[in-house]
Motif scaffolding. Structure first.
Motif, short mmCIF file in Angstrom:
data_model
loop_
_atom_site.label_atom_id
_atom_site.label_comp_id
_atom_site.label_asym_id
_atom_site.label_seq_id
_atom_site.Cartn_x
_atom_site.Cartn_y
_atom_site.Cartn_z
N HIS A 2 -0.20 -123.08 -49.35
CA HIS A 2 -0.59 -123.28 -47.89
C HIS A 2 0.07 -124.65 -47.33
N ALA A 59 -0.27 -119.04 -46.66
CA ALA A 59 1.06 -118.37 -47.16
C ALA A 59 1.58 -117.10 -46.28
N ASP A 60 0.51 -116.46 -45.81
CA ASP A 60 0.99 -115.19 -45.21
C ASP A 60 1.05 -115.73 -43.50
N GLY A 61 1.22 -116.93 -42.92
CA GLY A 61 1.17 -117.30 -41.63
C GLY A 61 0.08 -117.25 -40.85
N ARG A 62 -1.21 -116.73 -41.35
CA ARG A 62 -2.53 -116.92 -40.63
C ARG A 62 -2.66 -118.48 -40.39
#
Length: 203
Positions: A2, A59-62
């Motif tokens: 994060h 980590a996934d961009g959200r």
């Protein structure tokens, strides 16, 4: 991993850093200050159109904004967010209290007195109002803590982290915490909870 965008000296930005430290989870800190215009750049507004910090980027961009929403997200499935329906309701109650009855007065009065760029806003009337209503919030907290160790159940939760963030520096805003013995004792309990770090801490 994060990423948390925020200001090192902001109580709202301290909240998610403190929770992550207590959870022992790694994260990346990116300093973004509202005082130098960084939160109003096109690049940052593309991440958070509201132009505020903190901002959590997964980590996934959200992304997720608003400090207490971030606490609820990070606290899910951990000891900091109770599963009991009523106790969880108390968490929500005190999170709403913090944003509506506590932060607008205790945090704002500190900013008025310590941030040079806010000095022009520190009128006698505003200082008096924030002192009065900040003390009211502290009285409410002190009354509750006189009979309860923490704000939601018998252990530290995200509600305690949210209220700790600005209460522990309230004296910088002219609030006399010695007048609130239950609050002072609670501050020590939160600090004694494992993994505690000061507001200046960075990973």
């Amino acid at each position: 991993m994060h990423t948390i965008y925020g200001m090192i000296d902001s109580g709202n930005c301290y909240k998610p850093r403190l929770l992550m430290a207590k959870l022992g989870e790694s994260f990346r800190h990116v300093e973004v200050s509202s005082r130098d215009g960084a939160t109003r750049t096109a690049a940052y507004l593309a991440k958070n159109p509201n132009g505020m910090v903190p901002l959590l980027e997964l980590a996934d961009g959200r992304r997720l904004a608003e400090s207490n929403a971030i606490l609820l997200y990070l606290g899910e499935g951990t000891r900091f967010l109770p599963t009991d329906r009523y106790i969880r309701g108390l968490v929500y109650q005190w999170l709403f209290f913090e944003q509506y009855s506590h932060e607008p007065y205790i945090a704002v009065r500190k900013a008025l007195l310590t941030f040079p760029e806010r000095a022009r806003d520190a009128t006698p009337e505003r200082l008096a109002l924030t002192l009065e209503r900040g003390n009211k919030a502290l009285r409410v907290m002190d009354s509750y803590l006189a009979e309860n160790a923490f704000f939601a159940g018998d252990a530290c939760s995200v509600a305690d982290i949210a209220l700790f963030a600005y209460t522990h520096t309230a004296e910088k805003g002219g609030f006399d915490l010695s007048a609130y013995p239950a609050v002072s004792a609670w501050l020590r309990r939160v600090e004694a909870d494992p993994g505690h770090v000061p507001i200046e801490w960075l990973p």
